[in-house]
Design a protein around this motif. Structure first.
Motif, short mmCIF file in Angstrom:
data_model
loop_
_atom_site.label_atom_id
_atom_site.label_comp_id
_atom_site.label_asym_id
_atom_site.label_seq_id
_atom_site.Cartn_x
_atom_site.Cartn_y
_atom_site.Cartn_z
N THR A 94 -18.82 -2.93 29.85
CA THR A 94 -19.65 -2.63 31.01
C THR A 94 -20.60 -3.78 31.25
N THR A 95 -20.96 -3.99 32.49
CA THR A 95 -21.88 -5.06 32.84
C THR A 95 -23.14 -4.49 33.45
N ALA A 96 -24.21 -5.24 33.36
CA ALA A 96 -25.50 -4.81 33.88
C ALA A 96 -25.86 -5.66 35.07
N ALA A 97 -27.11 -5.52 35.51
CA ALA A 97 -27.58 -6.25 36.69
C ALA A 97 -27.73 -7.72 36.37
N GLN A 98 -28.02 -8.51 37.43
CA GLN A 98 -28.18 -9.95 37.28
C GLN A 98 -29.29 -10.25 36.27
N PRO A 99 -29.02 -11.06 35.23
CA PRO A 99 -29.99 -11.28 34.17
C PRO A 99 -30.96 -12.41 34.49
N THR A 100 -31.92 -12.56 33.58
CA THR A 100 -32.74 -13.77 33.61
C THR A 100 -31.89 -14.90 33.05
N ASP A 125 -13.70 -20.19 16.55
CA ASP A 125 -14.52 -21.34 16.93
C ASP A 125 -13.78 -22.28 17.87
N ASP A 126 -12.45 -22.28 17.79
CA ASP A 126 -11.68 -23.14 18.68
C ASP A 126 -11.80 -22.70 20.15
N ASP A 127 -12.25 -21.47 20.38
CA ASP A 127 -12.34 -20.94 21.73
C ASP A 127 -13.73 -21.11 22.34
N VAL A 128 -14.64 -21.77 21.62
CA VAL A 128 -16.01 -21.94 22.11
C VAL A 128 -15.99 -22.73 23.42
N ALA A 129 -16.83 -22.30 24.36
CA ALA A 129 -16.91 -22.96 25.66
C ALA A 129 -18.37 -23.09 26.09
N GLY A 130 -18.63 -24.02 26.98
CA GLY A 130 -19.95 -24.16 27.57
C GLY A 130 -19.91 -23.71 29.03
N ILE A 131 -20.89 -22.94 29.45
CA ILE A 131 -20.94 -22.42 30.82
C ILE A 131 -22.31 -22.73 31.41
N LEU A 132 -22.32 -23.22 32.63
CA LEU A 132 -23.56 -23.50 33.35
C LEU A 132 -23.88 -22.29 34.23
N PRO A 133 -24.91 -21.50 33.89
CA PRO A 133 -25.24 -20.31 34.68
C PRO A 133 -25.55 -20.63 36.14
N ALA A 134 -26.01 -21.83 36.40
CA ALA A 134 -26.31 -22.18 37.80
C ALA A 134 -25.05 -22.29 38.65
N LEU A 135 -23.91 -22.50 38.01
CA LEU A 135 -22.66 -22.68 38.75
C LEU A 135 -21.70 -21.50 38.60
N GLU A 136 -21.82 -20.76 37.52
CA GLU A 136 -20.93 -19.64 37.29
C GLU A 136 -21.76 -18.38 37.03
N GLN A 137 -21.25 -17.24 37.47
CA GLN A 137 -21.98 -15.98 37.28
C GLN A 137 -21.91 -15.56 35.82
N VAL A 138 -23.08 -15.31 35.25
CA VAL A 138 -23.20 -14.82 33.88
C VAL A 138 -24.15 -13.64 33.89
N VAL A 139 -23.69 -12.49 33.36
CA VAL A 139 -24.54 -11.30 33.32
C VAL A 139 -24.53 -10.72 31.91
N PRO A 140 -25.62 -10.05 31.53
CA PRO A 140 -25.63 -9.40 30.21
C PRO A 140 -24.55 -8.34 30.13
#
Length: 994
Positions: free
Chosen positions: A2-8, A44-59
């Protein structure tokens, strides 16, 4: 999920977020601008970096199980093990254990504890042959890499051992190292972008020391070398050889190591079973690589010995014997014996003639240089004739190596290197060529002297004729009729084979090994033989790769899948006496030729008498000529004294430097004065030689007593290895035992239609073509698209290419666990039910409980604040899977001890349960998960964090490592992966279900 509202924009380490259509765990090093994420349940091979300013990330939160997704009695155990196999960094004090497939013995943890107390790790690991130095070095490397104290790794070794090191690192420690050898450098360069180095500071490599020391590659390697270096057979890099090609090789090796050691923050592990050759200078150069003070400090003082103990660990077999009392594969004893034979009259006649020739030519020498040249050429002839007729013939046709010497001293150095077995030589890697006995004035007819200006004299012609006659006489000794040594060997090997042993026959020379192999093959496989014997020869003529192939052909499964011959014999020179592990295929050693250094005998026997040997009592037999004066000298001056000192003191020490002069003196008595030595009795040498031999024995005994006094200190008995072993055992149990991994893999692949079938060698085979497509692709990615079918799974901790080992770190086992876990967590409607052997819910009727009992499979996440070696702390994220259980209703749970909860995993169904009735029970439990059960689970997380922190504290205290800033903190609510309800078997059935 489940996802929640837009996070900080700020997320705590360990929290869950939703992005790119899946759930992720926030890792350390994340910032508000860049989130470093690992997929939930991923590696650990699946670790990725995500920029929240460019991609949607929610808690996000972890979704509870679906009540209707019910499994059978195996569901809980499969899901739990699949989860734990996926962990690659446990929360316990040893971060690397999640990626290590070997179960270390308590004594193997001692070097690791020493390493943990050092800011920059500098250690000399000098344990006896065969008790696991590779594992000890690998554990240190794995831990430094897991903790982030090292970025990369390089192993420097002989090219003959490179593939073995690569297999050990990958199979036991999960380190995929690249081979850097003359045979691989071309491909590596083609794969490397233009202008870049083959080496990267964060890479893992196994490198040929002799290849990389050359000026062409040295500087690039030093510039880009990783910060953790392991040097195998380190003694070969500091050999005390003054001049010549061997000296230049040793000096180049030492120069390379010195340059590596000069970088003060580089971790350096030196590994050797023979750190001290009997000469002090090479030993001090070796110690100086660890700490400059050790090159000069007096080791006769308490302060000096205390300083050395910080960097040096050396255990004898007696020190670690108690660690193998629980059935682990390690021989309980080594049965050694001498096996004499009497020379055939024709062989004895030729030996006497060679002795007479030696005496005449040395006495007639013109000047000191020619005398030393003739001395070593005749000694070479004596030794080769004592070895075999084939070696003697070749020696008589080969130029003497001392011919090029310009001084008596240079002749002695060359002779010692080519004829003797000096303890500080560069090793046995290329030392099995037959030494020549021909000097310019004694060219044979088939090899005329082409020296400009040389004119034969009558004396020259007479000497040539004499050498030709000796070569012809040696040739006539070929075969067991006149070669009683060979006849004795055939009888000895036959007896060993009949007793169920698989022997290695060690020879000094290539010519002798080939000669022995030819005659053994013929004698042991006569027409009509009921049980044929496979025989193979491995010598320095073969490249390292060819040696591996030759041994594999003798000991491995053939192209048709047939197992190796039970009755087999390996004939080898000393090119296999160091480093090569042969204990899985052989269990006896025959010394066909006496080594002129007792250490070489120890190394030979160490190929079979080592950790992993399944035969309880290994055998070592020494053949010698009872009437051969050369053998008598070697036995009395060296081998028997070494064995007597070892038995009396319990210490095996290298031959003192005085041994060379003692051997020279006794041989001079034999050759120059023609004195008859008593080779069957000791103490009957002529007076001058006896005094020299006595001085050797006194020096040897003194060295042994000194070693014995220091034994406890350098064995590091003060480190409480058993306490540390208990911590390791707890960590390993939390990650899944070997038995659990084997059982899981077999059950999971059975459910996934792989049809496991047992093999004769232990383990099983699986038909991958019937597996689900996703798992089939993962297996092909791990083993290669053309891997053998069916796939063989081995109980051993490592497996040949194209096959799998039943360990948690094996890529096929890991892929199976990942598939089972992902299938259980995915929506049930997305994939066929048979592809989901593990389920997140279950209700089981069983005799294992007498009241309603519920088992929860829980995943905890922790942030580890670990003190670093250079001050400060580093953050790490770790996971831990536990099971908890309670009696009674979920609204008023009575929590059970952990051992009772674990016992429920073995409960077997004893009755059927109506699915609707089962789903109702799971719904009732999940209804109170947030309000009643989760508070209790949070408390369990806190208790587990406290327990883990105490474990870290105990290990760091034992290793005298830093403690300031150490914390283990639970992160977020634990995830409830599975809910399993157990009900007692009904005694009275009422309706559909009671």
């Amino acid at each position: 999920m489940t996802t929640a509202a837009q996070p900080t924009q700020q997320y705590a380490v360990g929290s869950l977020v939703h992005a790119r259509g899946r759930e992720w765990v926030v890792l350390p090093d994340s910032t508000a601008e860049l989130l470093v994420l690992r997929p939930l349940g991923g590696a650990d091979d699946d670790v990725a970096g995500i920029l929240p300013a460019l991609e949607q990330v929610v808690p996000s939160t972890f979704a509870p199980p679906t009540p209707s997704d019910l499994g059978d009695q195996q569901a809980a155990g499969l899901l739990r093990t699949a989860l734990r196999i996926g962990f690659r960094s446990g929360a316990g004090p040893f971060r690397s254990l999640a990626s290590v497939s070997v179960d270390p013995r308590p004594y193997q943890l001692v070097p690791l504890m020493m390493a943990l107390r050092q800011d920059t790790v500098r250690l000399l690991i000098a344990d006896d042959v065969g008790i696991g130095k590779t594992v000890e070095a690998g554990l240190i490397a794995a831990e430094l890499l897991a903790q982030g104290d090292a970025r990369g790794l390089v192993v420097l070794c002989s090219p003959a051992l490179a593939e073995q090191w690569r297999a050990e690192l990958y199979g036991k420690f999960g380190v995929d190292a690249r081979l850097v050898l003359p045979s691989t450098i071309g491909r590596l360069l083609r794969e490397t972008p233009y202008g870049q180095s083959v080496f990267r500071p964060d890479g893992a490599y196994v490198v040929s020391t002799d290849f990389i020391k050359s000026p062409r590659h040295r500087e690039d390697f030093l510039k880009n070398c990783p910060d953790l270096v392991i040097v195998d057979e380190a003694h070969s890099c500091v050999a005390d050889t003054a001049i010549g090609a061997s000296a230049r090789t040793s000096q180049q090796r030492y120069s390379l190591l010195r340059a590596l050691a000069d970088k003060t923050d580089r971790h350096l592990l030196l590994v050797t079973a023979t750190p001290h050759s009997g000469k002090e200078e090479p030993f001090r150069r070796l110690l100086g690589l660890l700490d400059d003070r050790l090159a000069t400090v007096s080791l006769d003082t308490e302060a000096g010995r205390r300083l050395l103990a910080e960097f040096f660990v050396q255990r004898r077999r007696a020190d670690i014997r108690d660690d193998f009392g629980d059935g682990v594969h390690f021989p309980s004893s080594r049965d050694t014996a001498e096996s004499p034979y009497t020379l055939h009259r024709d062989y004895k006649k030729l030996l006497d003639e060679v002795l007479a020739y030696a005496r005449e030519t040395v006495r007639a020498a013109d000047g000191a240089l020619q005398q030393r040249q003739r001395w070593w050429s005749t000694l070479a002839l004596l030794r080769t004739l004592s070895s075999s007729p084939a070696a003697a013939v070749q020696s008589l046709k080969t130029r003497a190596g001392v011919e090029e010497a310009d001084s008596p001293e240079e002749a002695d150095r060359t002779g010692e290197r080519t004829v003797s077995d000096p303890a500080d030589s560069e090793g046995a890697e290329s030392a099995d060529a037959v030494p020549g006995a021909r000097l310019p004035a004694a060219e044979t007819a088939d090899s005329p002297d082409d020296t400009p200006g040389h004119e034969d004299t009558a004396e020259d012609d007479e000497e040539k004729a004499r050498l030709i006659a000796m070569a012809a006489a040696a040739g006539k000794l070929d075969g067991p009729t006149r070669d009683t040594k060979l006849k004795k060997l055939i009888a000895t090997v036959t007896g060993l084979l009949d007793d169920g042993y698989r022997p290695i026959v060690f020879c000094r020379y290539i010519a002798t090994a080939d000669y022995v192999a030819k005659h053994l093959t013929k004698a042991l496989n006569k027409k009509g033989t009921e049980h044929p014997v496979a025989v193979a020869s491995v010598t320095g003529e073969l490249s390292p790769d060819q040696r591996v192939t030759r041994i594999a052909g003798l000991t491995g499964v053939d192209e048709d899948g047939n197992p190796p011959a039970d009755r087999r014999v390996l004939v080898a020179t000393d090119c296999l006496s160091e480093g090569v592990n042969l204990q899985e295929s052989f269990d006896a050693v025959v010394h066909y030729d006496l080594a002129w250094n007792p250490t070489r005998h120890e190394q030979r026997e160490g190929r079979v008498d080592r950790f992993g040997q399944r035969t309880d009592v290994v055998k070592a037999l020494t053949l010698y000529g009872a009437d051969n004066p050369v053998d008598g000298i070697v036995l009395n001056v060296l081998l028997r004294k070494h064995e007597r000192i070892r038995r009396v003191t319990g210490i095996s020490v290298p031959v003192p430097q005085e041994s060379e002069s003692a051997m020279q003196a006794v041989f001079e008595g034999l050759i120059l004065r023609g004195e008859k030595t008593a080779y069957e009795q000791e103490g009957l040498f002529p007076q001058e030689e006896a005094a020299t031999a006595e001085q050797l024995e006194i020096a040897w005994q003194s060295s042994a007593e000194r070693e014995k006094r220091n034994r406890s200190r350098y064995a590091q008995h003060r480190i409480k290895k058993d306490e540390v072993a208990a911590e390791v055992a707890e960590v390993r149990a939390a990650l899944g035992t070997v038995e659990e991994v084997r059982d899981f893999t077999r059950r999971a692949l059975t459910a996934l239609r792989g049809m496991p079938a047992p093999t004769k060698q232990g383990g099983f085979t699986v038909h991958t073509d019937a597996l689900p497509l996703g798992l089939r692709d993962a297996v092909s990615a791990a083993l290669g698209p053309r891997h053998p079918r069916p796939v063989v799974f081995h109980y051993a901790p490592s497996a040949p290419r194209g096959e799998a080992a039943l360990t948690r770190t094996d890529p096929v086992v890991a892929a199976t666990a990942r598939f089972v876990l992902d299938a259980a967590l995915d929506d049930a409607d997305k994939i066929p039910q048979w592809q989901r052997p593990a389920r997140r819910c279950g209700v089981v009727r069983t005799k294992a409980v007498d009241r309603p009992t519920t088992l929860l499979l829980v995943r905890h996440r922790f942030q580890l604040n670990l003190p670093t070696r250079r001050g400060g702390t580093v953050e790490r994220l770790a996971e831990d899977a536990r099971v908890v259980a309670f009696h009674g209703s979920a609204t008023a749970p009575v929590w059970l001890p952990e051992d009772e909860a674990l016992a429920l995993l073995d409960a077997r169904a004893a009755g059927n349960t109506d699915p609707k009735f089962a789903a109702g029970h799971i719904e009732d439990i999940l209804a109170v998960l947030p309000t009643v059960l989760m508070p209790a689970l949070r408390l369990r997380s806190a208790e587990l964090g406290t327990h883990l922190e105490a474990s870290h504290h105990r290990v760091r205290t034992a290793s005298q490592a830093r403690l300031q800033g150490l914390k283990v903190l639970p992160q977020g609510d634990p995830d409830v992966l599975g809910v399993y309800h157990y009900r007692p078997v009904a005694t009275i059935t009422q309706g559909a279900d009671a």
